[in-house]
Design a protein around this motif. Sequence first.
Motif, PDB file in Angstrom:
ATOM      1  N   SER A 109       0.832  -1.210   0.000  1.00  0.00           N
ATOM      2  CA  SER A 109       0.000   0.000   0.000  1.00  0.00           C
ATOM      3  C   SER A 109       0.861   1.252   0.000  1.00  0.00           C
ATOM      4  CB  SER A 109      -0.931   0.001   1.215  1.00  0.00           C
ATOM      5  OG  SER A 109      -1.842  -1.060   1.129  1.00  0.00           O
ATOM      6  N   TRP A 110       1.982   1.207   0.714  1.00  0.00           N
ATOM      7  CA  TRP A 110       2.906   2.348   0.693  1.00  0.00           C
ATOM      8  C   TRP A 110       3.453   2.552  -0.728  1.00  0.00           C
ATOM      9  CZ3 TRP A 110       4.268   6.742   2.560  1.00  0.00           C
ATOM     10  CH2 TRP A 110       5.463   7.322   2.118  1.00  0.00           C
ATOM     11  N   MET A 111       3.764   1.443  -1.427  1.00  0.00           N
ATOM     12  CA  MET A 111       4.272   1.564  -2.808  1.00  0.00           C
ATOM     13  C   MET A 111       3.251   2.267  -3.697  1.00  0.00           C
ATOM     14  SD  MET A 111       4.554   0.217  -6.180  1.00  0.00           S
ATOM     15  CE  MET A 111       3.568  -1.254  -6.148  1.00  0.00           C
ATOM     16  N   TRP A 112       1.940   1.966  -3.496  1.00  0.00           N
ATOM     17  CA  TRP A 112       0.899   2.630  -4.286  1.00  0.00           C
ATOM     18  C   TRP A 112       0.783   4.108  -3.902  1.00  0.00           C
ATOM     19  CZ3 TRP A 112      -0.929   1.109  -8.673  1.00  0.00           C
ATOM     20  CH2 TRP A 112      -0.914  -0.243  -8.988  1.00  0.00           C
ATOM     21  N   PHE A 113       0.968   4.422  -2.630  1.00  0.00           N
ATOM     22  CA  PHE A 113       1.012   5.821  -2.186  1.00  0.00           C
ATOM     23  C   PHE A 113       2.143   6.549  -2.918  1.00  0.00           C
ATOM     24  CE2 PHE A 113       2.625   9.248   0.363  1.00  0.00           C
ATOM     25  CZ  PHE A 113       1.556   9.783   1.065  1.00  0.00           C
ATOM     26  N   PHE A 114       3.316   5.940  -2.880  1.00  0.00           N
ATOM     27  CA  PHE A 114       4.521   6.509  -3.499  1.00  0.00           C
ATOM     28  C   PHE A 114       4.308   6.701  -5.006  1.00  0.00           C
ATOM     29  CE2 PHE A 114       8.615   5.851  -5.603  1.00  0.00           C
ATOM     30  CZ  PHE A 114       9.496   6.633  -4.859  1.00  0.00           C
ATOM     31  N   GLY A 115       3.842   5.622  -5.678  1.00  0.00           N
ATOM     32  CA  GLY A 115       3.665   5.684  -7.130  1.00  0.00           C
ATOM     33  C   GLY A 115       2.585   6.662  -7.550  1.00  0.00           C
ATOM     34  N   ALA A 116       1.499   6.747  -6.751  1.00  0.00           N
ATOM     35  CA  ALA A 116       0.391   7.642  -7.106  1.00  0.00           C
ATOM     36  C   ALA A 116       0.825   9.105  -7.112  1.00  0.00           C
ATOM     37  CB  ALA A 116      -0.766   7.447  -6.131  1.00  0.00           C
ATOM     38  N   VAL A 117       1.753   9.469  -6.218  1.00  0.00           N
ATOM     39  CA  VAL A 117       2.248  10.855  -6.189  1.00  0.00           C
ATOM     40  C   VAL A 117       2.889  11.206  -7.531  1.00  0.00           C
ATOM     41  CG1 VAL A 117       3.968  12.393  -5.144  1.00  0.00           C
ATOM     42  CG2 VAL A 117       2.548  10.934  -3.691  1.00  0.00           C
ATOM     43  N   PHE A 118       3.657  10.284  -8.093  1.00  0.00           N
ATOM     44  CA  PHE A 118       4.341  10.548  -9.366  1.00  0.00           C
ATOM     45  C   PHE A 118       3.355  10.510 -10.533  1.00  0.00           C
ATOM     46  CE2 PHE A 118       7.702   9.394  -6.521  1.00  0.00           C
ATOM     47  CZ  PHE A 118       8.738  10.239  -6.879  1.00  0.00           C
ATOM     48  N   LEU A 119       2.547   9.433 -10.588  1.00  0.00           N
ATOM     49  CA  LEU A 119       1.645   9.274 -11.734  1.00  0.00           C
ATOM     50  C   LEU A 119       0.634  10.418 -11.827  1.00  0.00           C
ATOM     51  CD1 LEU A 119       1.057   5.427 -11.482  1.00  0.00           C
ATOM     52  CD2 LEU A 119       2.185   6.605 -13.376  1.00  0.00           C
ATOM     53  N   LEU A 138      14.934  -8.822  -2.078  1.00  0.00           N
ATOM     54  CA  LEU A 138      14.882  -7.773  -3.110  1.00  0.00           C
ATOM     55  C   LEU A 138      14.143  -6.523  -2.628  1.00  0.00           C
ATOM     56  CD1 LEU A 138      14.001  -9.900  -6.283  1.00  0.00           C
ATOM     57  CD2 LEU A 138      16.190  -8.833  -5.763  1.00  0.00           C
ATOM     58  N   VAL A 139      13.300  -6.676  -1.586  1.00  0.00           N
ATOM     59  CA  VAL A 139      12.459  -5.553  -1.148  1.00  0.00           C
ATOM     60  C   VAL A 139      13.297  -4.385  -0.632  1.00  0.00           C
ATOM     61  CG1 VAL A 139      10.624  -4.854   0.440  1.00  0.00           C
ATOM     62  CG2 VAL A 139      10.461  -7.034  -0.766  1.00  0.00           C
ATOM     63  N   PRO A 140      14.282  -4.607   0.292  1.00  0.00           N
ATOM     64  CA  PRO A 140      15.125  -3.477   0.702  1.00  0.00           C
ATOM     65  C   PRO A 140      15.909  -2.869  -0.461  1.00  0.00           C
ATOM     66  CG  PRO A 140      15.331  -5.280   2.259  1.00  0.00           C
ATOM     67  CD  PRO A 140      14.565  -5.812   1.092  1.00  0.00           C
ATOM     68  N   LEU A 141      16.375  -3.713  -1.388  1.00  0.00           N
ATOM     69  CA  LEU A 141      17.075  -3.196  -2.566  1.00  0.00           C
ATOM     70  C   LEU A 141      16.160  -2.269  -3.354  1.00  0.00           C
ATOM     71  CD1 LEU A 141      19.601  -3.347  -4.436  1.00  0.00           C
ATOM     72  CD2 LEU A 141      18.489  -5.261  -5.601  1.00  0.00           C
ATOM     73  N   GLY A 142      14.902  -2.688  -3.551  1.00  0.00           N
ATOM     74  CA  GLY A 142      13.932  -1.847  -4.249  1.00  0.00           C
ATOM     75  C   GLY A 142      13.682  -0.545  -3.520  1.00  0.00           C
ATOM     76  N   ALA A 143      13.531  -0.626  -2.190  1.00  0.00           N
ATOM     77  CA  ALA A 143      13.247   0.582  -1.398  1.00  0.00           C
ATOM     78  C   ALA A 143      14.401   1.578  -1.481  1.00  0.00           C
ATOM     79  CB  ALA A 143      12.980   0.192   0.054  1.00  0.00           C
ATOM     80  N   ILE A 144      15.636   1.077  -1.420  1.00  0.00           N
ATOM     81  CA  ILE A 144      16.810   1.962  -1.509  1.00  0.00           C
ATOM     82  C   ILE A 144      16.817   2.680  -2.861  1.00  0.00           C
ATOM     83  CG2 ILE A 144      19.346   1.989  -1.667  1.00  0.00           C
ATOM     84  CD1 ILE A 144      19.255  -0.441   0.347  1.00  0.00           C
ATOM     85  N   LEU A 183      11.829   1.017 -11.997  1.00  0.00           N
ATOM     86  CA  LEU A 183      12.430  -0.320 -12.018  1.00  0.00           C
ATOM     87  C   LEU A 183      12.565  -0.848 -10.583  1.00  0.00           C
ATOM     88  CD1 LEU A 183      15.447  -1.473 -14.144  1.00  0.00           C
ATOM     89  CD2 LEU A 183      15.420  -1.951 -11.708  1.00  0.00           C
ATOM     90  N   PHE A 184      13.064   0.001  -9.676  1.00  0.00           N
ATOM     91  CA  PHE A 184      13.227  -0.439  -8.292  1.00  0.00           C
ATOM     92  C   PHE A 184      11.874  -0.618  -7.601  1.00  0.00           C
ATOM     93  CE2 PHE A 184      17.623   0.872  -8.969  1.00  0.00           C
ATOM     94  CZ  PHE A 184      18.307  -0.148  -8.316  1.00  0.00           C
ATOM     95  N   ALA A 185      10.853   0.130  -8.025  1.00  0.00           N
ATOM     96  CA  ALA A 185       9.499  -0.087  -7.489  1.00  0.00           C
ATOM     97  C   ALA A 185       8.996  -1.478  -7.884  1.00  0.00           C
ATOM     98  CB  ALA A 185       8.541   0.990  -7.986  1.00  0.00           C
ATOM     99  N   GLY A 186       9.350  -1.931  -9.093  1.00  0.00           N
ATOM    100  CA  GLY A 186       9.011  -3.287  -9.524  1.00  0.00           C
ATOM    101  C   GLY A 186       9.707  -4.338  -8.671  1.00  0.00           C
ATOM    102  N   LEU A 187      11.013  -4.118  -8.384  1.00  0.00           N
ATOM    103  CA  LEU A 187      11.765  -5.045  -7.527  1.00  0.00           C
ATOM    104  C   LEU A 187      11.174  -5.084  -6.119  1.00  0.00           C
ATOM    105  CD1 LEU A 187      15.522  -4.286  -8.391  1.00  0.00           C
ATOM    106  CD2 LEU A 187      14.110  -6.159  -9.229  1.00  0.00           C
TER     107      LEU A 187
END
Length: 631
Positions: A240-250, A298-304, A349-353
């Motif tokens: 859900s946080w990823m969708w929050f993050f992505g929605a700000v950009f989109l 992979l999740v921490p790698l994506g978050a970084i 790309l990192f959001a996908g990871l």
Amino acid sequence: MSHEHPNQFALLGQRRFAPFFWTQFLGAANDNVFKFAFTLMVTYQLQLSWLEPKMAGLVIGALFILPYVLFSATSGQLADKHDKARLMQLVKSLEIAIMVIAAWGFWTTHVPALLLCVFLMGLHSTLFGPVKYAYLPQQLNERELTGGNGMVEMGTFVAILLGQLLGGVLVDTPVVGPHHVAIACLVLAVAGRATAQAIPPSPSTDPNLVINWNPITETWRNLKLAHEGLAVFRSLLGISWMWFFGAVFLSNFPAFAKEVLHGSPQVASLLLAVFSIGIGIGSLLCEMLSKRHVEIGLVPLGAIGMSVFAIDLYFAATGLPAAEPYTVSAFLAVPAHWRLLADLTLLALFAGLYSVPMYALIQLRAQPSHRARIIAANNILNAVFMIGSSVIAGAMLGAGLTIPQVFLAVGIANAVVAFYIFLIVPEYLLRFVAFVLTRLVYRFRIVHDERLPTTGPAVLVCNHVSFVDAVLLMAASPRPIRFLMDHQIFKIPVLGWMFKLAKAIPIAPQKTDPATYEAAFAAARAVLDDGEMVCIFPEGGLTRDGELQPFKGGVMKLVEGRPDLPVIPMALGNLWGSFFSRVEGGKAMVKPLRRGVWSLVSLTVDEPLTAGQVTPDGLKARVQSLLSPPA
């Protein structure tokens, strides 16, 4: 049943995946042809006193998300109670009916009818979502889940991109544009229904479920169900946080393109295309990087990566000179813009990871009987977080922040949220350490990892060569392992902290500390009672000469009274002499490069034994045979 295939793309040749994939793809494309064409029509072509152009996108977006809040709880129950293939076919039939109304709305430019269809398409997506994510773990095994989810995420974002491009092109055609949109939406709906017909049966996981039609009480019940497995619940929050993050950009791409980048509407489309391609690449990379397991390292790698490139996007977008509205070609001709596009691509790309392993973890660890309801709870949380992102980003812009400053704030917030998540769910952080160790420090080869059980209790027995044996075993297993470890290891800086995070169980020799010895076995037996895996190193300490030491009797105490408990011998090879093992003189962790970098180490997994077949000497002989090369 084994379904070996060379990579995730091979799933597109199999009936259990291909019809489902194309049904999902066509549905996402149709959503976006319809929504984008309608938004452009209201914004540019119609003059409506009751729906201003600047409000059109907001109203359409809100109407589409509203059914997620209202009906997700019900849709999750339906997906758990009924055959998922049949349910998908009914939902796609509903889509055709909605598109018939939408076609009439486009043909006659009847805006209220089209607004109704936005809500109904939101309902269609709400019904389809839980079925979609609950279907995959019924059809794919653990080794295929990450690749399957990667394909679905990639397909969804490609469909969104193509749908928006097609909707934009069709509606822009003078006079007959809306007619073309009407035809395209109907064709896509019928095609989606045709592919759904080929989806194989996927039986109910809870046929006796009594539907609770009250969305409020059912939503609360679903959240409580999810909360029973803390790793699952926190993964829901992470998604859900990823969708929050992505929605700000989109949601800010159009204004960002116009006000900050001085670009035409086509530049906004370019940003969306770059973002979608980045998500698709990241989603597909997950299978390769995870070595075909559910790899939450992979999740921490994506978050970084998400934070690094969101923050750099702020610097790349600051101080760009004012200019006439750029066409796409003129925009691409400015070298400074390439850094900005690279930031957007890598951020996505990192959001996908970040997201794909979380979805796979939820599917793998959620109870099958109420998996769809937990995914429905996730959809509700996603909707709430996306609405929250709109409100917070709107408030920040209203307070005078620029769009790049909003991106910077979200990038920093992501770093804080990620740090908090990894502290309260140390498994993510530990798997990340294991991921780095087995890809960058060592070349880690696993032989017969399919012998590690994906469900149920088991005792793993392994030789003890180095201070990072537990980390390597963690990397090999798709499931958490609780380790019985010498209490002295916990005194080592960093490693001791890490093993405490991993909830390793400290054990001391019975002669010197009988209370710690007994407490360790009581804790380990409780873990087995919970259906989890325990690993023991029967040598009782690290080897000092590289040779296998005598196995002590602790393993017999662990399996006492459980004759059918699986016991799995394993052997770590070629680790002696590396930085984390002892050398002559008994010292470890000296001369970091004494074996060079990226040296090959291995883990070989033997066939499971039952506890009734086990003796310490017999286990030692099995492990020794795994270490000795075949004659």
